[in-house]
Design a protein around this motif. Structure first.
Motif: not given
Length: 474
Positions: A8-16, A87-93, A132-138, A201-206
């Motif tokens: 689901p490449l574009d789903a992740a892009n469209a949400r950001t 992930g959008d609501r509670y934080g993707r990381r 949980m992990l697939l869409p939020n990794s993208l 360590r490296y992913v920002d919380s958003s």
């Protein structure tokens, strides 16, 4: 492996949001998302080569083996859209770390499961974690990069997912042959630990402050509908159709109608906005996706099973037999994408499934006395060419079929439909799994012929419903 062919490449892009800043450690962020998503891609393919060994270990019948696959696909199919929205609501990381942690724990439980029931419960947790992990990794890639850097990062992620789906069956087969099917699940444990450490360590919380409320009612109703329907189809195909089976199937349909009613009431805030289906092209693409990936889902389960049970292959050899699929698709997909950009995706979406149908007919040559190069290889190569002609154009066509405000929902829904197709197909292959000896090859031949018809129907849906290039449809 079919999971790795549809991302689901574009789903992740469209949400950001656009204009994401450049991260301080771009390579480590890409590595984090690859490690996390590889859990789902590897596990979605490695189990198929382990089914015969799992069946012997637990003395499982056909429905039991079908559930080893579907206990994972069911929550992944039903909750994929909800996982991205959470992930959008509670934080993707946060969702990524929780998903990876649960996946690792569930994988360890699978490896140690003393009974089939506990294995199935752990597989269900794996599927929910993957949702949980697939869409939020993208989505993390989408929020961390912008412009050309985003495109490169997602391209690397997609290539790594295809590689993981290819390597998984071979590595898992080697572990099964060397020791036990339990070792195949342990692959996920070190990957989980590494992904959690890097994400922390490296992913920002958003958190997306504009994200609306989650469609929990829709997710619960859809899960119930899929679960009941899957149980009924699995029992009916693997054992016998009975009044109780039809009653459960009818109850599942009632839950599906309730789900549609809830989604209609929620409008664009639903996990599956029904306004998407106002486009005739989108209806055709959804039907094509369901049919094509249903055929592939059944194939990826049955071919390794038949090669091991009837062809005398080892688990590793059966896993390697599928390698032409991801390799050919990886090489040929860019050219197909470029051709779709020039000519429009419609003709490729007609020709691709027809070529896959021809490949299904070639699987009829697979037998106990047929070599790999004369039996399985030609079929896998032709199917791979057909899929290479369909994968990239399908993503393009989905985005073209809806307005810009719905691209994320459309792409995410298309991905969920692909997994649902595999779920339904696996629920219906009971007669093949239950067969042995010469009857197994005969049953597989019938299933392959049905798969060819399904692929032809997918091509027909593209021909009748998808708008030609330059024309618009309501």
């Amino acid at each position: 492996m079919s999971n790795a062919l549809h991302v689901p490449l574009d789903a992740a892009n469209a949400r950001t949001a656009e204009g994401a800043r450049s991260p301080a450690h771009p390579r480590l962020i890409v590595a984090t998302t690859i490690l996390a998503s590889s859990l789902a891609f590897i596990d979605g393919s490695v189990v198929n080569v382990g089914l015969p060994a799992i069946g012997r270990s637990f003395h499982a019948d056909a429905p039991g083996l079908q559930w080893v696959v579907n206990a994972y696909l069911l929550p992944l199919s039903a909750l994929l859209l909800l996982g991205g929205a959470a992930g959008d609501r509670y934080g993707r990381r946060r969702l990524l770390i929780v998903g990876v942690s649960l996946f690792g724990i569930a994988s360890l439980t699978c490896a140690m499961a003393p009974s089939l029931v506990l294995l199935l419960l752990a597989r269900f947790v794996q599927g929910a974690s993957a949702a949980m992990l697939l869409p939020n990794s993208l989505a993390i890639l989408g929020q961390s990069f912008s412009g050309e850097a985003k495109g490169r990062a997602i391209g690397i992620w997609a290539a790594a997912g295809a590689a993981a789906g290819a390597i998984g069956p071979v590595l898992g087969g080697w572990l099964i042959d060397a020791g036990s099917w339990r070792l195949a699940f342990l692959i996920n444990v070190p990957l989980s630990v590494a992904a959690i450490a890097l994400a922390s360590r490296y992913v920002d919380s958003s958190i997306d402050d504009t994200a609306g409320s989650l469609d929990w009612s829709g997710g619960a109703l859809f899960t119930a509908a899929l679960g009941l329907a899957t149980w009924a189809l699995t029992e009916g195909s693997g054992r016998a159709w009975s009044p109780a089976t039809f009653a459960v199937l009818g109850t599942g349909l009632i839950f599906l109608l309730m789900f549609l009613s809830v989604e209609r009431r929620l409008g664009d805030s639903a996990m599956m906005p029904l306004s998407l289906f106002g486009s005739r092209s989108f209806i055709g693409l959804t039907l094509l996706t369901l049919l094509l990936y249903a055929a592939l889902g059944g194939l990826f389960v049955l071919v390794p099973y038949v090669l091991i049970q009837a062809g005398g292959y080892t688990a590793m050899q059966a896993g390697a037999a599928l390698l032409p699929l991801p390799l050919v698709i990886a090489v040929a997909s860019p050219a197909a994408g470029a051709l779709a950009a020039r000519l429009g995706p419609r003709w490729l979406l007609i020709a691709g499934p027809l070529l896959v149908a021809a490949g299904f007919l070639l699987t009829l040559r697979i037998g106990s006395a047929t070599s790999y190069w004369l039996g399985a290889f030609p079929a896998m190569a032709v199917i791979a060419l057909g899929m290479a002609g369909a994968v990239a154009p399908l993503t393009t066509a989905v985005l073209m079929s809806v307005d810009s405000s719905h691209t994320g929902a459309a792409s995410g829904l298309n991905s969920a439909v692909a997994r649902t197709g595999g779920l339904v197909a696996t629920a219906l292959i009971g007669p093949v799994i239950a067969s042995s000896g010469p009857a197994l090859l005969s049953a597989f031949g019938v299933a392959a012929a049905i798969g060819a018809v399904i692929c032809a129907a997918a091509a027909a849906s593209a021909a009748m419903l998808i708008a030609p290039a330059g024309k618009s449809q309501p």
